[in-house]
Design an enzyme around this catalytic site. Structure first.
Site, mmCIF file in Angstrom:
data_model
loop_
_atom_site.group_PDB
_atom_site.id
_atom_site.type_symbol
_atom_site.label_atom_id
_atom_site.label_comp_id
_atom_site.label_asym_id
_atom_site.label_seq_id
_atom_site.Cartn_x
_atom_site.Cartn_y
_atom_site.Cartn_z
ATOM 1 N N ASP A 478 0.969 -1.410 0.126
ATOM 2 C CA ASP A 478 0.179 0.046 -0.057
ATOM 3 C C ASP A 478 0.913 1.283 -0.097
ATOM 4 O O ASP A 478 2.056 1.194 0.261
ATOM 5 C CB ASP A 478 -0.963 0.020 1.086
ATOM 6 C CG ASP A 478 -2.361 0.592 1.026
ATOM 7 O OD1 ASP A 478 -2.447 1.403 -0.075
ATOM 8 O OD2 ASP A 478 -3.264 0.221 1.613
ATOM 9 N N ASP A 548 -10.910 2.003 -3.018
ATOM 10 C CA ASP A 548 -11.264 1.743 -1.548
ATOM 11 C C ASP A 548 -12.919 1.902 -1.731
ATOM 12 O O ASP A 548 -13.367 1.585 -0.575
ATOM 13 C CB ASP A 548 -10.710 2.717 -0.648
ATOM 14 C CG ASP A 548 -9.498 2.273 -0.059
ATOM 15 O OD1 ASP A 548 -9.017 1.341 -0.356
ATOM 16 O OD2 ASP A 548 -8.825 3.508 0.351
#
Ligand code: GLA
Length: 750
Positions: A478, A548
């Site tokens: 990430d 997301d």
């Protein structure tokens, strides 16, 4: 595939998809001549304009020929300062502060295959799959050499370009711009297509008439970004999804970029793209070489799907690497939306048990397993296990997954450091910052200075230490903020402008070391969802967490937008809980599942909380997905309806298996309407002469049983020729519920 005609001085690059032509004019200048459908031969039926244009200057040697000006001729790599007032491709500042430098043609060579790019990801090819042309330009005073590289692939509709710049003189030079390519078109009858968005809203399609003047799609965030993608296309106004001409460009780069179009005074169009000049400068010492990122260029005559399929095929064949390049991806369960930071061994064990029971294949432990990270304020950089949460450590969670036949995956965010961390206390100079200015925080974190080798080594060591245990089968990598105050401690003032690009090069060096050292691990990149969904990251990590936002309706748009450039096989897509955590929407389970089946499929919700009935539904979805997975992940993808056009209320995707025998068609409708219009869905890309049988049908769970039964019976088991399915299409039944999803599976008769 690549030829040079000594007599006409014409380079002709061609395969069965396109011809790309440029010439050497007056022994010096590279002029672009043609790009489009393949030509038998290029003889120059449309001569270049030789017009005396006011205010378009002549180079000194041609002062007496007022019809010769670089300002009005189509350039192959535009130069600055000699009277071409359009966007330059290269900006070089000489030691005396001037920035005018000649670049004259100096020869070429043609290579079999495709050489790699120093320090940068790029498409690769076997010797028999591609041919590369390198054209050299030189400054006659010996200070600079520029090599333009072009690769044509057999059978693939892509052309790659990149540029190498070498300081051949005695004095240092400063690059202020180094584009990957330039291309001039003789007209401007185009729509300009780009992908825009934001966090949790990535890659919507923007399509506008190409305007006069300069327009730019760019990122100055040190990342390819959620906000704008490193993609640009010019499509003829009549071009649609299935027909029409389009020219498209996708940069293989993860940092700040710029893609500019310019429609100039005479109505021609220039495209220049590459590193963002507003975010870049580079000192080039004598003998040093600077390599630009590569761009993948597509010409398609068969519409936007043709363009996308050319990108998809090239990225699958020539970009993705490693064990999972051609392999179907495991169905995962990720604990992020299930637990956020609130988990322990017992919870993970329960998830593993339930995942195994449902037929899932990979358990992913997301953020929060290290340091004392119970929220996002702390501990990035300290990659030591949090024993309060996980008494058995990573090995314990991994064992619980492995024992049940599941693979085990782990989240990292290695490029970052929290202010509250042992790493930051020990090495405050390891972050990007301007020493005399306050720092900017994003999610309470700072960006490590990956331009420094000691930082690269630290990251490789931390991640490797955990992967060396051998218990991790998958890594989610990430990157949750963008670069600010991008300066590096100790770097000379005149080199600080290099930091953002050096960061990206440092990242690639780290990724190369880690992915090569752990070839069995499946890597998925992520940046607050799809904030770094670019071709360069895919070279190292063959899939990316797309967004997301896990809401099905939003995802239909995000995934459709992403599909303009990237194949479904590269998109992480999960079923999440309702009401959805990002937008609060309640959608049927089937709609969430069918939406996620487009990509690398998974579940991201607390599956232990599902009712027995819901679990049954999940088991059925998983079984269906496993059956269709080779077609969905490895087949050819076509957009039939997109949420960006028409009613903006429908999306339809089609997948055709590699052997063309199985076809899966998904249809989604967002809002139900009164007086439902009669709706036909026309399929595409079938063999018109072949027969297809409707093998499976999954209608939406709507209220009206009549319409349901009718549609199911009318097609089930029936056989049609491909031409009828493409021309006449099939009916979408009456829909009386919001957020519905349908799936048809067809089989081609032998
Ligand atoms: C990012 C990712 C999410 C999740 C969180 C964890 O936002 O995109 O999927 O991993 O970080 O902090």
């Amino acid at each position: 595939m690549i030829s040079f005609d000594e007599q006409t001085q014409v380079f002709h690059l061609r395969n069965d998809r396109f011809s790309y032509v440029f010439e050497v004019a007056r022994g010096r200048y590279l002029l672009h001549r043609y790009w489009g459908r393949p030509l038998r031969a290029f003889r120059g039926s449309a001569e270049l304009p030789a017009l005396d244009r006011a205010f378009s200057p002549q180079p000194e040697d041609y002062e007496n020929d007022r019809t010769f000006s670089l300002d009005v001729l189509p350039q192959e790599f535009s130069q600055q300062g000699h009277g071409d007032f359009r966007i330059p491709s290269l900006g070089v500042v000489l030691p005396d502060g001037t920035d005018v430098i000649d670049l004259f043609y100096d020869g070429y060579r043609i290579l079999r295959g495709k050489p790699g790019l120093q320090g940068l990801p790029a498409l690769y090819a076997q010797e028999d799959e591609a041919e590369t042309l390198e054209v050299t330009l030189r400054d006659p005073r010996g200070r600079l050499k520029v090599v333009l590289s072009y690769t044509v692939f057999t059978g693939d509709g892509v052309l790659t370009r990149s540029v190498r710049i070498e300081n051949t003189g005695e004095a240092p030079l400063r690059l202020k711009q180094a584009a990957s390519f330039c291309v001039d078109f003789p007209d401007h009858a185009f729509d300009r297509l780009s992908l825009y968005g934001g966090h949790a809203a990535e890659r919507s399609l923007e399509r506008c008439r190409l305007l006069r003047g300069i327009e730019e799609t760019a990122s100055a965030r040190g990342a390819s970004s959620h906000q704008q993608s490193p993609f640009l296309a010019l499509a003829r106004p009549e071009t649609g999804e299935l027909a029409g001409e389009v020219y498209a460009f996708s940069l293989i780069y993860s940092g700040s970029f710029s893609m500019k179009t310019e429609v100039e005074q005479f109505g021609t169009t220039r495209v220049v793209a590459g590193l963002n000049p507003a975010d870049f400068s580079w000192q080039l010492q004598p003998g040093e070489v600077f390599q630009t990122p590569e761009v993948v260029c597509v010409y398609a005559a068969d519409g936007l799907n043709g363009m996308s399929q050319a990108f998809h095929a090239a990225y699958r064949k020539h970009l993705l690497r490693g064990k999972y390049r051609h392999a179907v991806r495991p169905i995962l369960v990720n604990n992020w939306e299930a637990t956020y930071f609130d988990f322990d061994d017992e919870k993970m064990d329960a998830l593993a048990a339930c995942a195994a029971d449902l037929g899932l294949e990979l358990l992913v432990l997301d953020d929060g397993w290290f340091g004392h990270r119970n929220d996002d304020n702390t501990s990035l950089g300290d990659w030591a296990i949090n024993r309060e949460k996980l008494k058995g450590g990573i090995e314990g969670v991994a064992a619980s997954a492995h024992r049940r036949g599941l693979k085990f995956g782990l989240w990292f965010e290695p490029e970052m450091v929290s202010k509250d961390s042992a790493l930051y206390r020990a090495h405050p100079d390891w972050v990007l910052r301007a020493p005399d200015a306050p720092m900017s925080f994003g999610r309470h974190q700072l960006v490590l200075d990956l331009s420094r080798t000691e930082v690269q080594d630290y990251i490789v060591a931390c991640v490797s230490k955990i992967l060396e245990t051998g218990v991790v089968d998958y890594v989610k990598w990430d990157f949750n903020r963008h670069l600010t105050e991008a300066f590096s401690a100790g770097r000379a003032p005149e080199r600080q402008g290099e930091t953002k690009h050096r960061y990206v090069l440092g990242l690639y060096a780290v990724l190369e070391r880690i992915t090569q050292a752990f070839p069995d691990v499946l890597f998925e990149s992520c940046s607050g969802g799809g904030g770094r969904f670019d071709a360069a990251m895919l070279y190292y990590m063959p899939q990316t967490w797309t967004s997301d936002d896990t809401d099905a309706v939003c995802r239909q748009a995000i995934q459709t937008g992403t599909s303009y450039v990237f194949p479904p096989l590269t998109m992480g897509a999960h079923v999440s809980v309702v009401p959805n955590h990002q937008v609060g929407r309640v959608t049927p389970m089937q709609t969430r599942a069918f939406t996620a089946m487009m990509g690398c499929y998974g579940y991201e919700l607390d599956i232990t909380q599902l009712s027995e009935e819901e679990k049954q539904e999940v088991r059925a979805q998983v079984a269906l997905y496993k059956r269709l997975r080779p077609t969905l992940q490895l087949g050819t993808f076509t957009r039939l309806l997109t949420p960006f056009d028409g009613t903006k209320n429908e999306t339809a995707w089609m997948f055709k298996s590699e052997d063309a025998r199985e076809v899966a068609v998904f249809y989604f409708k967002t809002l139900a309407e009164p007086a439902t219009p009669i709706r036909r869905l026309r399929l595409a890309g079938l063999d018109p002469d072949a027969r297809y049988t409707f093998r499976e049908y999954y209608p939406a769970q709507t209220l009206s049983h009549d319409s349901l039964g009718m549609a199911r019976q009318s097609l089930a088991g029936k056989t049609f020729y491909g031409d009828e399915l493409m021309q006449e299409g099939i009916n979408i039944e009456k829909i009386d519920a919001d957020f519905t999803a349908y799936l048809w599976v067809l089989e081609k008769k032998a």
